[in-house]
Design a protein around this motif. Structure first.
Motif, PDB file in Angstrom:
ATOM      1  N   ARG A 119      43.707  37.288  31.462  1.00  0.00           N
ATOM      2  CA  ARG A 119      43.772  38.016  32.735  1.00  0.00           C
ATOM      3  C   ARG A 119      45.065  38.820  32.842  1.00  0.00           C
ATOM      4  NH1 ARG A 119      45.506  34.580  37.674  1.00  0.00           N
ATOM      5  NH2 ARG A 119      47.423  34.900  36.486  1.00  0.00           N
ATOM      6  N   ASN A 120      46.178  38.195  32.483  1.00  0.00           N
ATOM      7  CA  ASN A 120      47.475  38.862  32.598  1.00  0.00           C
ATOM      8  C   ASN A 120      47.572  40.068  31.668  1.00  0.00           C
ATOM      9  OD1 ASN A 120      48.018  36.838  34.382  1.00  0.00           O
ATOM     10  ND2 ASN A 120      49.556  35.808  33.127  1.00  0.00           N
ATOM     11  N   MET A 121      47.063  39.897  30.446  1.00  0.00           N
ATOM     12  CA  MET A 121      47.038  41.010  29.501  1.00  0.00           C
ATOM     13  C   MET A 121      46.203  42.155  30.052  1.00  0.00           C
ATOM     14  SD  MET A 121      44.721  42.511  27.187  1.00  0.00           S
ATOM     15  CE  MET A 121      43.546  41.210  26.814  1.00  0.00           C
ATOM     16  N   LEU A 122      45.060  41.821  30.642  1.00  0.00           N
ATOM     17  CA  LEU A 122      44.166  42.840  31.179  1.00  0.00           C
ATOM     18  C   LEU A 122      44.800  43.576  32.359  1.00  0.00           C
ATOM     19  CD1 LEU A 122      41.465  44.295  31.361  1.00  0.00           C
ATOM     20  CD2 LEU A 122      40.591  42.378  32.714  1.00  0.00           C
ATOM     21  N   ILE A 123      45.479  42.862  33.239  1.00  0.00           N
ATOM     22  CA  ILE A 123      46.138  43.497  34.386  1.00  0.00           C
ATOM     23  C   ILE A 123      47.165  44.521  33.901  1.00  0.00           C
ATOM     24  CG2 ILE A 123      47.763  43.092  36.287  1.00  0.00           C
ATOM     25  CD1 ILE A 123      46.302  40.439  36.802  1.00  0.00           C
ATOM     26  N   PHE A 124      47.978  44.120  32.936  1.00  0.00           N
ATOM     27  CA  PHE A 124      48.993  45.015  32.366  1.00  0.00           C
ATOM     28  C   PHE A 124      48.325  46.254  31.769  1.00  0.00           C
ATOM     29  CE2 PHE A 124      51.953  46.626  29.263  1.00  0.00           C
ATOM     30  CZ  PHE A 124      53.220  46.292  29.719  1.00  0.00           C
ATOM     31  N   LEU A 125      47.307  46.028  30.958  1.00  0.00           N
ATOM     32  CA  LEU A 125      46.612  47.118  30.275  1.00  0.00           C
ATOM     33  C   LEU A 125      45.863  48.002  31.259  1.00  0.00           C
ATOM     34  CD1 LEU A 125      45.973  48.268  27.478  1.00  0.00           C
ATOM     35  CD2 LEU A 125      44.025  46.718  27.347  1.00  0.00           C
ATOM     36  N   PHE A 126      45.270  47.395  32.280  1.00  0.00           N
ATOM     37  CA  PHE A 126      44.481  48.149  33.257  1.00  0.00           C
ATOM     38  C   PHE A 126      45.366  49.105  34.060  1.00  0.00           C
ATOM     39  CE2 PHE A 126      42.363  48.876  37.298  1.00  0.00           C
ATOM     40  CZ  PHE A 126      41.049  49.117  36.918  1.00  0.00           C
ATOM     41  N   ILE A 127      46.520  48.614  34.520  1.00  0.00           N
ATOM     42  CA  ILE A 127      47.408  49.465  35.313  1.00  0.00           C
ATOM     43  C   ILE A 127      47.957  50.606  34.461  1.00  0.00           C
ATOM     44  CG2 ILE A 127      49.621  49.542  36.547  1.00  0.00           C
ATOM     45  CD1 ILE A 127      49.008  46.805  37.679  1.00  0.00           C
ATOM     46  N   TYR A 128      48.313  50.301  33.209  1.00  0.00           N
ATOM     47  CA  TYR A 128      48.809  51.370  32.335  1.00  0.00           C
ATOM     48  C   TYR A 128      47.706  52.383  32.017  1.00  0.00           C
ATOM     49  CZ  TYR A 128      50.140  53.924  28.181  1.00  0.00           C
ATOM     50  OH  TYR A 128      50.378  54.935  27.282  1.00  0.00           O
ATOM     51  N   SER A 129      46.477  51.915  31.868  1.00  0.00           N
ATOM     52  CA  SER A 129      45.377  52.786  31.446  1.00  0.00           C
ATOM     53  C   SER A 129      44.740  53.570  32.585  1.00  0.00           C
ATOM     54  CB  SER A 129      44.293  51.953  30.747  1.00  0.00           C
ATOM     55  OG  SER A 129      44.824  51.317  29.606  1.00  0.00           O
ATOM     56  N   THR A 130      45.040  53.187  33.832  1.00  0.00           N
ATOM     57  CA  THR A 130      44.457  53.892  34.983  1.00  0.00           C
ATOM     58  C   THR A 130      45.515  54.502  35.899  1.00  0.00           C
ATOM     59  OG1 THR A 130      44.403  51.850  36.301  1.00  0.00           O
ATOM     60  CG2 THR A 130      42.420  52.395  35.019  1.00  0.00           C
ATOM     61  N   GLY A 131      46.757  54.021  35.809  1.00  0.00           N
ATOM     62  CA  GLY A 131      47.824  54.558  36.641  1.00  0.00           C
ATOM     63  C   GLY A 131      47.729  54.173  38.104  1.00  0.00           C
ATOM     64  N   VAL A 132      46.965  53.137  38.428  1.00  0.00           N
ATOM     65  CA  VAL A 132      46.816  52.757  39.835  1.00  0.00           C
ATOM     66  C   VAL A 132      48.092  52.086  40.337  1.00  0.00           C
ATOM     67  CG1 VAL A 132      44.317  52.507  39.687  1.00  0.00           C
ATOM     68  CG2 VAL A 132      45.776  50.514  39.262  1.00  0.00           C
ATOM     69  N   ARG A 133      48.322  52.182  41.635  1.00  0.00           N
ATOM     70  CA  ARG A 133      49.445  51.494  42.262  1.00  0.00           C
ATOM     71  C   ARG A 133      49.165  49.992  42.277  1.00  0.00           C
ATOM     72  NH1 ARG A 133      48.083  55.981  45.534  1.00  0.00           N
ATOM     73  NH2 ARG A 133      49.725  57.585  45.641  1.00  0.00           N
ATOM     74  N   VAL A 134      50.219  49.192  42.357  1.00  0.00           N
ATOM     75  CA  VAL A 134      50.030  47.742  42.322  1.00  0.00           C
ATOM     76  C   VAL A 134      49.199  47.267  43.512  1.00  0.00           C
ATOM     77  CG1 VAL A 134      52.231  47.268  43.513  1.00  0.00           C
ATOM     78  CG2 VAL A 134      51.196  45.507  42.065  1.00  0.00           C
ATOM     79  N   SER A 135      49.405  47.866  44.685  1.00  0.00           N
ATOM     80  CA  SER A 135      48.617  47.480  45.863  1.00  0.00           C
ATOM     81  C   SER A 135      47.150  47.852  45.672  1.00  0.00           C
ATOM     82  CB  SER A 135      49.168  48.150  47.119  1.00  0.00           C
ATOM     83  OG  SER A 135      49.209  49.557  46.967  1.00  0.00           O
TER      84      SER A 135
END
Length: 281
Positions: A119-135
């Protein structure tokens, strides 16, 4: 001064994020503590003069924005308003920091031993790959994912919705997470949100800590969600993406905000010159 109604005004009427609303309330409370409850032009000028000794221009400008919103709210509810909003300070635009694509490739070597690691790996990769804000990442629901079309619907600032695409690699990771790891994390708990802990939705603070932890394990210190967002935008610009496209993907209100990502490393400019200039071919 009771600011309960002001909080509601910021969140509902103005459509500001929880984080921004909390910052505005905090700024106003600090001012009221300094001024002993007085709100007038003289008290405001004295407070700003004091802030200039220790605070950054951006922080003071945020207070000025909070003050402007407070003035509008007071007028709306019929409260007497004996102050105006001072002019914003001129501040230098900071170039955003970013992590190179090469360094971020290390995420694919992240040691995944447990469902939480995945899950943690995916969160890191997802935010980098989509550029979404943390909120925005924290608020994503399963229903926002369009797996076949490979995009996610994001409710951004001001509740403006935008579609953000993701790669087939991300789709594969998401598919495994949703089918296997997410149910194992939740167990008997229920949540509509994509990223969860055993008690349900992860908060933005939890995601912030996860990003920091994953970065540390990858040997990339001081990583935070917005740094991944900066890195995403920079990678798009370096790849030749149109500024208007980057603006839409990031959910910026205007192009001026996006132009800060036109900072390009010198080595890239040299390479592009050699590639494009006729005398270099």
């Amino acid at each position: 001064m009771n600011l309960d109604g002001f909080t509601e005004y910021l969140r509902i009427k103005r459509g500001l994020s929880e984080k921004t609303s909390e910052a505005y309330i905090s700024d106003i409370n600090q001012f009221l503590k300094f001024s002993k409850g007085d709100i007038n032009n003289s008290a405001i000028d004295c407070y700003i003069a004091e802030c200039l000794k220790t605070k950054k221009g951006r922080t003071i400008n945020r207070f000025i924005s909070a003050l402007s919103n407070l003035s509008e709210w007071m007028k709306l509810i019929g409260e007497k308003c004996d102050f105006g909003s001072p002019d914003r300070l001129k501040t230098d635009r900071r170039l955003p920091k970013f992590i190179s694509c090469d360094r971020l490739q290390a995420i694919f070597d992240f040691p995944v031993k447990t469902k939480i690691d995945y899950r943690n790996m995916l969160i890191f990769l997802f935010i980098y790959s989509t550029g979404v804000r943390v909120s925005e990442a924290a608020d994503i629901k399963l229903s926002n994912l369009h797996m076949e079309e490979e995009f996610v619907l994001i409710a951004g600032k001001g509740n403006k919705e935008r579609a953000v695409p993701f790669s087939r690699n991300i789709k594969s990771f998401l598919d495994e997470y949703i089918k296997i790891h997410r149910p194992a994390i939740l167990k008997s708990a229920h949540s509509d949100h994509l990223f969860t802990g055993r008690n349900g939705q992860l908060t933005r603070q939890m995601i912030w800590l996860i990003i920091r932890s994953v970065g540390s394990k990858l040997g990339i210190e001081n990583v935070y969600p917005h740094l991944l967002r900066h890195s995403y935008a920079t990678a798009l610009i370096l790849g030749g993406a149109n500024l208007r496209i980057v603006e839409a993907l990031l959910g910026h209100k205007n192009l001026e905000t996006t132009t800060i990502y036109t900072h390009i490393p010198g080595t890239f400019l040299v390479d592009e010159f050699k590639r494009c200039h006729p005398r270099e071919k």
